[in-house]
Design a protein around this motif. Structure first.
Motif, PDB file in Angstrom:
ATOM      1  N   GLN A  29      49.828  35.213   7.913  1.00 22.72           N
ATOM      2  CA  GLN A  29      50.669  35.176   6.728  1.00 22.72           C
ATOM      3  C   GLN A  29      49.834  35.537   5.507  1.00 22.72           C
ATOM      4  O   GLN A  29      48.611  35.550   5.562  1.00 22.72           O
ATOM      5  CB  GLN A  29      51.286  33.794   6.540  1.00 22.72           C
ATOM      6  N   ASN A  44      60.950  40.034  -7.638  1.00 19.58           N
ATOM      7  CA  ASN A  44      61.742  40.928  -6.792  1.00 19.58           C
ATOM      8  C   ASN A  44      60.868  41.670  -5.789  1.00 19.58           C
ATOM      9  O   ASN A  44      61.292  41.917  -4.655  1.00 19.58           O
ATOM     10  CB  ASN A  44      62.530  41.919  -7.642  1.00 19.58           C
ATOM     11  N   LYS A  47      60.263  39.213  -3.012  1.00 13.30           N
ATOM     12  CA  LYS A  47      61.471  39.035  -2.201  1.00 13.30           C
ATOM     13  C   LYS A  47      61.776  40.261  -1.353  1.00 13.30           C
ATOM     14  O   LYS A  47      62.227  40.143  -0.219  1.00 13.30           O
ATOM     15  CB  LYS A  47      62.663  38.705  -3.101  1.00 13.30           C
ATOM     16  N   GLY A  50      60.231  40.322   1.933  1.00 14.45           N
ATOM     17  CA  GLY A  50      60.596  39.232   2.829  1.00 14.45           C
ATOM     18  C   GLY A  50      59.978  37.910   2.438  1.00 14.45           C
ATOM     19  O   GLY A  50      59.995  36.965   3.218  1.00 14.45           O
ATOM     20  N   GLY A  51      59.450  37.850   1.241  1.00 11.31           N
ATOM     21  CA  GLY A  51      58.813  36.618   0.781  1.00 11.31           C
ATOM     22  C   GLY A  51      59.815  35.533   0.450  1.00 11.31           C
ATOM     23  O   GLY A  51      60.996  35.782   0.230  1.00 11.31           O
ATOM     24  N   GLU A  52      59.333  34.327   0.446  1.00 13.74           N
ATOM     25  CA  GLU A  52      60.159  33.188   0.074  1.00 13.74           C
ATOM     26  C   GLU A  52      59.341  32.295  -0.835  1.00 13.74           C
ATOM     27  O   GLU A  52      58.116  32.317  -0.820  1.00 13.74           O
ATOM     28  CB  GLU A  52      60.612  32.411   1.299  1.00 13.74           C
ATOM     29  N   GLU A  53      60.040  31.531  -1.665  1.00 11.31           N
ATOM     30  CA  GLU A  53      59.338  30.611  -2.559  1.00 11.31           C
ATOM     31  C   GLU A  53      58.812  29.453  -1.728  1.00 11.31           C
ATOM     32  O   GLU A  53      59.570  28.689  -1.138  1.00 11.31           O
ATOM     33  CB  GLU A  53      60.271  30.101  -3.647  1.00 11.31           C
ATOM     34  N   TRP A  54      57.521  29.376  -1.652  1.00 10.06           N
ATOM     35  CA  TRP A  54      56.869  28.397  -0.789  1.00 10.06           C
ATOM     36  C   TRP A  54      56.393  27.182  -1.581  1.00 10.06           C
ATOM     37  O   TRP A  54      56.463  26.066  -1.124  1.00 10.06           O
ATOM     38  CB  TRP A  54      55.708  29.079  -0.073  1.00 10.06           C
ATOM     39  N   THR A  56      55.711  25.909  -5.989  1.00 10.26           N
ATOM     40  CA  THR A  56      55.822  26.228  -7.400  1.00 10.26           C
ATOM     41  C   THR A  56      54.588  25.694  -8.110  1.00 10.26           C
ATOM     42  O   THR A  56      54.261  24.512  -7.992  1.00 10.26           O
ATOM     43  CB  THR A  56      57.094  25.598  -8.013  1.00 10.26           C
TER      44      THR A  56
END
Length: 77
Positions: A29, A44, A47, A50-54, A56
């Motif tokens: 990863q 953007n 995203k 294929g990213g995601e908020e993991w 903050t």
């Protein structure tokens, strides 16, 4: 360089690095960090790959001179 803006080169470079790191079988990863919430273009890009908020992250600031008003960074358009 302005002539390269908006052509997806940043996305291509990040994608290439990600795919080449994964094929080394050392990493499974990758993480893009410190993309400010005021930077929707980079959000953007993440995203679209294929990213995601993991998680903050937050930056705190201390105003040494309390008479100067705090102004949040404007949203990048």
């Amino acid at each position: 360089i302005r002539s390269f803006h908006g052509k997806g080169i940043d996305t291509a470079l990040i994608y290439w690095a990600r795919m080449n790191m994964v094929t080394l079988d050392k990493y499974d990863q990758s993480i893009l960090t410190w993309i400010g919430d005021f930077n929707p273009k980079m959000i953007n890009v993440a995203k679209s790959l294929g990213g995601e908020e993991w998680r903050t992250l937050a930056t705190y600031r201390y105003q040494f001179d309390r008479t100067i008003p705090f102004e949040r960074h404007p949203i990048i358009s």
